[in-house]
Design a protein around this motif. Structure first.
Motif, short mmCIF file in Angstrom:
data_model
loop_
_atom_site.label_atom_id
_atom_site.label_comp_id
_atom_site.label_asym_id
_atom_site.label_seq_id
_atom_site.Cartn_x
_atom_site.Cartn_y
_atom_site.Cartn_z
N SER A 117 3.84 -110.73 -3.09
CA SER A 117 4.45 -109.42 -3.29
C SER A 117 4.82 -109.25 -4.76
O SER A 117 5.30 -110.18 -5.39
N ARG A 119 6.49 -106.05 -7.59
CA ARG A 119 7.13 -104.74 -7.68
C ARG A 119 7.00 -104.26 -9.12
O ARG A 119 7.45 -104.92 -10.05
N ASN A 124 6.15 -101.36 -4.44
CA ASN A 124 5.91 -102.72 -3.97
C ASN A 124 4.46 -102.84 -3.54
O ASN A 124 3.95 -101.99 -2.81
#
Length: 176
Positions: A117, A119, A124
């Motif tokens: 992940s 951001r 995101n």
């Protein structure tokens, strides 16, 4: 025509037919197990995502538009159930199971087991890695990229109950 020549031609034709069929079969199998999909999904978190990394149940409903390598397109509504240890600040890869129901009547079940992940500018991006456990593409590798769209206020994370819902664009790639 002598009988020996006719017999030799028959054998050669049979060998050529077997060779052509054998050489063609793997490409048909690969063709059926490869597909690319794009879509949009609605994601619900229970409990809502907050500033801490408490596990949340994730439920996803969406629709893909998928194409196989020949360009044949089908739609595929899908439903996903899983868990995530993510927070509002950084979504985490979840362990989940996604069931696709293709418009041609076939299905696929994908088990996602890992991912990453990031951001950037409030968006995101999660990339999930898994395998097709059943149905179309069984045994193939699956990679799903999810980009969440800013929808709620950033303060939703700090409110009691946290962020309970978001939407995302998705891309799914399935290959042997």
């Amino acid at each position: 025509m002598p009988a020996g020549t006719r017999g030799a031609r028959t054998v050669l034709c049979a060998v050529a037919l077997v060779a052509a069929t054998t050489a063609w079969a793997p490409s048909v199998q690969a063709h059926e197990s490869s597909f690319e999909c794009t879509g949009r999904e609605s994601i619900a978190y229970d409990p809502g995502l907050g500033l801490s990394s408490a596990p949340s149940r994730v439920t996803v409903d969406g629709v893909y538009r998928c194409e196989d390598p020949s360009g044949r397109a089908v739609t595929a509504p899908y439903h996903t159930e899983g868990t995530t240890p993510g927070t509002c600040l950084l979504f985490a890869a979840n362990r989940s199971r996604e069931t696709l129901s293709f418009s041609d009547g076939s299905t696929s079940v994908i088990s996602y087991v890992s991912g990453t992940s990031t951001r950037v500018l409030g968006i995101n991006t999660v990339t999930l890695h898994g395998v097709v456990a059943a149905g179309r593409g069984k045994g193939s590798v699956a990679e799903k990229t999810i980009r969440t769209l800013p929808g709620g206020l950033p303060t939703d994370c700090a409110l009691p109950g946290g962020l309970k819902h978001t939407t995302a664009t998705t891309h799914l790639s399935v290959h042997p």
